[in-house]
Design a protein around this motif. Structure first.
Motif, PDB file in Angstrom:
ATOM      1  N   GLY A 104       0.724  -1.028   0.001  1.00  0.00           N
ATOM      2  CA  GLY A 104      -0.480   0.124   0.487  1.00  0.00           C
ATOM      3  C   GLY A 104       0.895   1.055  -0.263  1.00  0.00           C
ATOM      4  N   ARG A 150       0.945   5.310   1.773  1.00  0.00           N
ATOM      5  CA  ARG A 150       0.788   6.251   2.421  1.00  0.00           C
ATOM      6  C   ARG A 150       0.543   7.996   1.047  1.00  0.00           C
ATOM      7  NH1 ARG A 150       2.721  10.691   4.016  1.00  0.00           N
ATOM      8  NH2 ARG A 150       4.736   9.449   4.566  1.00  0.00           N
ATOM      9  N   ASN A 153      -5.219   6.833   1.477  1.00  0.00           N
ATOM     10  CA  ASN A 153      -3.796   6.690   1.297  1.00  0.00           C
ATOM     11  C   ASN A 153      -4.507   5.076  -0.051  1.00  0.00           C
ATOM     12  OD1 ASN A 153      -2.772   7.221   3.361  1.00  0.00           O
ATOM     13  ND2 ASN A 153      -3.197   6.428   5.009  1.00  0.00           N
ATOM     14  N   PRO A 200      -4.408   1.332  -0.056  1.00  0.00           N
ATOM     15  CA  PRO A 200      -4.323   0.104   0.227  1.00  0.00           C
ATOM     16  C   PRO A 200      -3.390  -0.796  -0.466  1.00  0.00           C
ATOM     17  CG  PRO A 200      -6.226  -0.353  -0.483  1.00  0.00           C
ATOM     18  CD  PRO A 200      -6.120   1.265  -0.815  1.00  0.00           C
ATOM     19  N   GLN A 210      -2.979  -4.747  -2.239  1.00  0.00           N
ATOM     20  CA  GLN A 210      -4.223  -5.236  -2.969  1.00  0.00           C
ATOM     21  C   GLN A 210      -3.810  -6.525  -3.429  1.00  0.00           C
ATOM     22  OE1 GLN A 210      -6.659  -3.548  -4.966  1.00  0.00           O
ATOM     23  NE2 GLN A 210      -5.133  -2.159  -3.963  1.00  0.00           N
TER      24      GLN A 210
END
Length: 146
Positions: free
Chosen positions: A107, A109, A117, A119, A121
């Motif tokens: 992921g 930020r 943000n 995430p 995958q």
């Protein structure tokens, strides 16, 4: 002493935001207005390459299945959902190919955009990400991002 630095930084951020809105919206003002107002609208116009490599064709299928929901068709971005990957910020000299793999695995930020943000995958192999990255790079090259 820190006040001029803060003011300069704020001005740079404002200029970058204005540049993004106007450069990614297209040439006519109506397109700029739609991109700002319509959730999910493409954030940039993407010229498609005349032909994709075999790796990029496979990557396009994976991109369409997993990434396009947020990053839009042909990586054009989606207003309020995800940034365009066909953008100078993602050129290889700033975000190398490994950045794509790390983004999928871990992921990301939020740091360049205000989409929140990203995430990690699930369900993508390293080979899938390699294909997706090749697809994005070929789109970038077709749009003058090298």
């Amino acid at each position: 002493m820190r006040k001029p630095l803060v003011i300069t930084a704020a001005a740079a951020v404002a200029a970058a935001a204005a540049y993004f809105v106007y450069s990614s919206a297209g040439r006519d003002g109506a397109t700029a207005q739609r991109a700002v107002l319509e959730p999910g609208a493409p954030l940039t116009a993407v010229q498609l390459p005349p032909d994709l490599s075999d790796t990029a064709k496979i990557g396009k299928r994976a991109f369409d299945a997993v990434c396009a929901e947020c990053h839009g068709d042909n990586a054009a971005g989606r207003n309020g959902m995800g940034p365009p990957l066909v953008h100078k910020i993602y050129e290889p000299s700033h975000h190398g190919d490994a950045a794509f793999l790390l983004a999928v695995r871990n992921g990301v930020r939020a740091h360049h955009w205000k989409f929140g943000n990203m995430p990690a995958q699930q369900g993508l192999t390293d080979a899938d990400v390699k294909g997706i990255t090749r697809y994005v790079r070929e789109l970038q090259q077709a749009n003058g991002i090298k």
